[in-house]
Design a protein around this motif. Structure first.
Motif, PDB file in Angstrom:
ATOM      1  N   LEU A  75       0.940  -1.118  -0.074  1.00  0.00           N
ATOM      2  CA  LEU A  75      -0.004  -0.020  -0.168  1.00  0.00           C
ATOM      3  C   LEU A  75       0.828   1.149  -0.007  1.00  0.00           C
ATOM      4  CD1 LEU A  75      -2.983  -0.896   2.544  1.00  0.00           C
ATOM      5  CD2 LEU A  75      -3.102  -0.226  -0.111  1.00  0.00           C
ATOM      6  N   VAL A  76       1.972   1.309   0.743  1.00  0.00           N
ATOM      7  CA  VAL A  76       3.011   2.527   0.795  1.00  0.00           C
ATOM      8  C   VAL A  76       3.262   2.684  -0.624  1.00  0.00           C
ATOM      9  CG1 VAL A  76       5.159   3.245   1.645  1.00  0.00           C
ATOM     10  CG2 VAL A  76       3.350   2.015   3.315  1.00  0.00           C
ATOM     11  N   GLU A  77       3.782   1.603  -1.396  1.00  0.00           N
ATOM     12  CA  GLU A  77       4.239   1.890  -2.771  1.00  0.00           C
ATOM     13  C   GLU A  77       3.222   2.544  -3.701  1.00  0.00           C
ATOM     14  OE1 GLU A  77       6.174  -1.871  -4.095  1.00  0.00           O
ATOM     15  OE2 GLU A  77       7.409  -1.844  -2.632  1.00  0.00           O
ATOM     16  N   ALA A  78       2.021   1.871  -3.450  1.00  0.00           N
ATOM     17  CA  ALA A  78       0.808   2.340  -4.271  1.00  0.00           C
ATOM     18  C   ALA A  78       0.587   4.056  -3.952  1.00  0.00           C
ATOM     19  CB  ALA A  78      -0.340   1.470  -3.991  1.00  0.00           C
ATOM     20  N   VAL A  79       0.593   4.087  -2.839  1.00  0.00           N
ATOM     21  CA  VAL A  79       0.352   5.468  -2.468  1.00  0.00           C
ATOM     22  C   VAL A  79       1.363   6.591  -2.951  1.00  0.00           C
ATOM     23  CG1 VAL A  79       0.355   7.169  -0.451  1.00  0.00           C
ATOM     24  CG2 VAL A  79      -0.811   5.265  -0.392  1.00  0.00           C
ATOM     25  N   ASP A  80       2.634   5.835  -2.915  1.00  0.00           N
ATOM     26  CA  ASP A  80       3.680   6.913  -3.522  1.00  0.00           C
ATOM     27  C   ASP A  80       3.557   6.993  -5.235  1.00  0.00           C
ATOM     28  OD1 ASP A  80       4.992   7.291  -1.560  1.00  0.00           O
ATOM     29  OD2 ASP A  80       6.267   5.485  -1.598  1.00  0.00           O
ATOM     30  N   ALA A  81       2.989   5.910  -5.916  1.00  0.00           N
ATOM     31  CA  ALA A  81       2.802   5.915  -6.951  1.00  0.00           C
ATOM     32  C   ALA A  81       1.736   6.885  -7.483  1.00  0.00           C
ATOM     33  CB  ALA A  81       2.462   4.683  -7.935  1.00  0.00           C
ATOM     34  N   VAL A  82       0.575   6.970  -6.736  1.00  0.00           N
ATOM     35  CA  VAL A  82      -0.603   7.830  -7.119  1.00  0.00           C
ATOM     36  C   VAL A  82      -0.079   9.308  -6.652  1.00  0.00           C
ATOM     37  CG1 VAL A  82      -2.774   8.386  -6.149  1.00  0.00           C
ATOM     38  CG2 VAL A  82      -2.176   6.200  -6.503  1.00  0.00           C
ATOM     39  N   SER A  83       0.600   9.708  -5.777  1.00  0.00           N
ATOM     40  CA  SER A  83       1.091  10.889  -5.374  1.00  0.00           C
ATOM     41  C   SER A  83       1.914  11.391  -6.504  1.00  0.00           C
ATOM     42  CB  SER A  83       1.857  10.944  -4.171  1.00  0.00           C
ATOM     43  OG  SER A  83       1.146  10.360  -2.923  1.00  0.00           O
ATOM     44  N   ASP A  84       2.729  10.543  -7.122  1.00  0.00           N
ATOM     45  CA  ASP A  84       3.486  10.991  -8.289  1.00  0.00           C
ATOM     46  C   ASP A  84       2.799  11.308  -9.530  1.00  0.00           C
ATOM     47  OD1 ASP A  84       5.658  10.561  -6.552  1.00  0.00           O
ATOM     48  OD2 ASP A  84       6.231   8.807  -7.432  1.00  0.00           O
ATOM     49  N   ALA A  85       1.383  10.631  -9.711  1.00  0.00           N
ATOM     50  CA  ALA A  85       0.655  10.761 -10.888  1.00  0.00           C
ATOM     51  C   ALA A  85      -0.309  12.071 -10.825  1.00  0.00           C
ATOM     52  CB  ALA A  85      -0.035   9.713 -11.175  1.00  0.00           C
ATOM     53  N   GLY A  92      -3.464  12.052 -18.212  1.00  0.00           N
ATOM     54  CA  GLY A  92      -4.091  10.514 -18.136  1.00  0.00           C
ATOM     55  C   GLY A  92      -5.153  10.619 -17.457  1.00  0.00           C
ATOM     56  N   HIS A  93      -6.216   9.764 -17.462  1.00  0.00           N
ATOM     57  CA  HIS A  93      -7.534   9.627 -17.102  1.00  0.00           C
ATOM     58  C   HIS A  93      -7.457   9.440 -15.703  1.00  0.00           C
ATOM     59  CE1 HIS A  93      -9.401   8.740 -20.962  1.00  0.00           C
ATOM     60  NE2 HIS A  93      -8.520   8.187 -21.220  1.00  0.00           N
ATOM     61  N   VAL A  94      -8.550   9.783 -14.750  1.00  0.00           N
ATOM     62  CA  VAL A  94      -8.504   9.753 -13.414  1.00  0.00           C
ATOM     63  C   VAL A  94      -8.637   8.372 -12.873  1.00  0.00           C
ATOM     64  CG1 VAL A  94     -10.112  10.353 -11.543  1.00  0.00           C
ATOM     65  CG2 VAL A  94     -10.040  11.893 -13.438  1.00  0.00           C
ATOM     66  N   TRP A  95      -9.181   7.493 -13.724  1.00  0.00           N
ATOM     67  CA  TRP A  95      -9.090   6.090 -13.109  1.00  0.00           C
ATOM     68  C   TRP A  95      -7.728   5.581 -13.151  1.00  0.00           C
ATOM     69  CZ3 TRP A  95      -7.342   2.932 -17.077  1.00  0.00           C
ATOM     70  CH2 TRP A  95      -7.491   3.360 -18.302  1.00  0.00           C
ATOM     71  N   ALA A  96      -6.999   6.012 -14.158  1.00  0.00           N
ATOM     72  CA  ALA A  96      -5.721   5.527 -14.336  1.00  0.00           C
ATOM     73  C   ALA A  96      -4.840   6.151 -13.066  1.00  0.00           C
ATOM     74  CB  ALA A  96      -5.178   5.946 -15.715  1.00  0.00           C
ATOM     75  N   VAL A  97      -5.143   7.285 -12.668  1.00  0.00           N
ATOM     76  CA  VAL A  97      -4.380   7.620 -11.689  1.00  0.00           C
ATOM     77  C   VAL A  97      -4.480   6.800 -10.207  1.00  0.00           C
ATOM     78  CG1 VAL A  97      -4.070   9.835 -10.134  1.00  0.00           C
ATOM     79  CG2 VAL A  97      -4.604  10.172 -12.545  1.00  0.00           C
TER      80      VAL A  97
END
Length: 483
Positions: free
Chosen positions: A65-75, A80-85
């Motif tokens: 989850l931590v890695e996923a949060v970092d990926a979303v924050s960077d995006a 790009g589409h909202v769903w992809a973010v």
């Protein structure tokens, strides 16, 4: 582990469960904020909430989850589409929680097909959502990811994208004689091909049945000398099976009762001992349908063996072929508890909901989650988990009336339907069952950390969305741990 360390582990587990249970509603809030698209200022609340999620996930050891949060924050703020973010975070949440039992079924098609299928839906169980295109599905569905997607055959090229993005099965549909469409389904990795006109009950039956098989690893019992069973166990585990090994052919009856394997393989042994073991297994009530294989001679066929293997045969391949022929056995009933499985109980609940609507009588449904069951099975073995599930099925059947409905949605999630019963009375009955069940299973040291979380909804607000409301109630109960 005992004493303070054990208590800390239990507290940490409860906090983790509460945190994860609250994430789906948080994701919906984040998606709504992203859709507003009010510029950089609107991103600050998003960044703050993401930081909070990441911090809590880190303290609980949820590194994915931590890695996923970092990926979303960077995006955030990019193209790009909202769903992809938000996709990485949604995917990570699903990895921890699994897809919701009442996740929607997404149907892509022209207005005629979509309206026909939606007209067949009573709305009491899984939502059926129609979309005009794949693009509309991705944009409008947001974080309400489906458990399955159904596409017209002429859009077969979209299957890989949807499978990768949602991690869900994708079915194709078309004319019954569309040979090209059926071949396309195989070529692109679709889960199957459905013939038009689409009948919703057929779609639901297939989707629900496949859902009972997903994530399940067949248990194979090997009976024979270690010199034979150990190398074969390694091969089977590499192929995705779970394996139990024992050496006494006549002791296999206890294995059938305690572990419920889907297949038994007898190693090389005295033919008379093998024949006795086969006869014992074939007389075992409730397990007579499992696959039985043996290394021996053809005389074993006379006593009921399914397949005899020779020294040059590939046991993994032969076992896979044999198990595939048993998959449809008791398609709507759970082998372990003998109550309706997901396919059977949801079909029955839809009939109950129709009765409730016709007779103007209330119906309550309760989703019952056995918290800590997976941990108990991991620590103390499959037999402990099986015992707990059997206890829970029995407690529900004993605690409810004969006219009520009890079934399992798979794993540690059960469901009950209570006729002529509104939510307050249903909650009272289910709480009595919870106390009785917990008192009984806590007498077993292996199951002392198991407890029940129960979400209840009734038809006083209508039958549409009934199971979804019960799922929401269960999520709220579990998320309350955070408070």
């Amino acid at each position: 582990m005992s004493g303070p360390a054990s208590r800390r582990a239990a507290v940490n587990q409860r906090l983790t469960v509460g945190f994860l249970a609250g994430l789906p509603s948080t994701l919906r809030e984040l998606y709504a904020l992203l859709l507003e698209d009010a510029g950089e200022e609107s991103l600050e609340p998003l960044r703050f909430e993401l930081a909070r999620i990441g911090s809590t996930a880190g303290s609980l050891g949820l590194d994915g989850l931590v890695e996923a949060v970092d990926a979303v924050s960077d995006a955030l703020g990019g193209e790009g589409h909202v769903w992809a973010v938000l996709a990485p975070l949604v995917r990570a949440v699903h990895a921890e929680l699994g897809v919701s039992a009442m996740a929607p079924i997404a149907l892509v098609g022209d207005p005629r097909i979509v309206s026909s299928v939606e007209a067949q839906d009573d709305g009491s169980c899984e939502p059926v959502l129609g979309f005009a295109s794949v693009e509309a599905l991705l944009t409008e569905l947001g974080v309400h990811w489906p458990q399955v997607v159904v596409l017209p055959a002429d859009q077969a090229h979209e299957v890989p994208l949807l499978r990768e993005h949602f991690g869900a099965d994708v079915y194709l549909y078309g004319a019954s004689r569309d040979a090209a469409g059926r071949l396309a389904a195989v070529r692109v990795g679709a889960a199957g091909f459905m013939a038009e006109p689409l009948a919703l009950h057929e779609v639901l039956s297939q989707v629900r049945y496949v859902a009972t098989l997903q994530g399940r690893r067949s248990l194979v019992s090997l009976v024979g000398e270690a010199s034979w069973s150990v190398p074969l166990a390694e091969r089977l585990e590499a192929a995705g099976y779970r394996v139990h090994a024992s050496s006494d052919p006549l002791g296999v009856s206890a294995v059938l009762h305690g572990l419920y394997p889907e297949a038994v393989v007898l190693g090389p042994d005295d033919p008379a001992a093998q024949a006795q073991a086969v006869q014992v297994m074939r007389q075992h009530i409730g397990r007579s349908h499992i696959a039985l294989l043996a290394y021996g001679d053809a005389s074993l066929y006379r006593v009921g063996i399914d397949d005899v293997l020779g020294p040059d045969d590939d046991p993994v391949e032969r076992l896979a072929h044999r198990l595939a022929r048993f998959h449809d056995f008791r398609r709507d009933r759970d082998d372990l508890t003998h109550i309706p499985n997901r396919a059977g109980v949801l079909e029955s609940l839809q009939r109950f909901a129709a009765w409730s609507e016709r007779s103007n009588q209330p119906l309550s449904v309760a989703l019952v989650l056995a918290e800590g069951l997976s941990d108990a099975a991991s620590q103390h073995g499959r037999e402990a988990g099986n015992a707990c599930r059997r206890h829970l099925a029995a407690a529900l059947e004993r605690g409810l009336r004969r006219v009520d409905l009890v079934g399992t949605l798979g794993g540690d999630l059960f469901v009950a339907g209570l006729v002529r019963c509104e939510s307050p009375e249903a909650e009272k009955r289910m709480d009595e069952i919870r106390r009785t069940f917990e008192a009984r299973v806590h007498a077993d040291r292996r199951l002392r950390e198991v407890s029940l979380s129960i979400g209840v909804a009734d038809t006083m607000a209508g039958t549409r969305g009934l199971m979804t409301r019960a799922q929401d109630a269960l999520d709220q109960i579990r998320a309350a741990v955070r408070g």
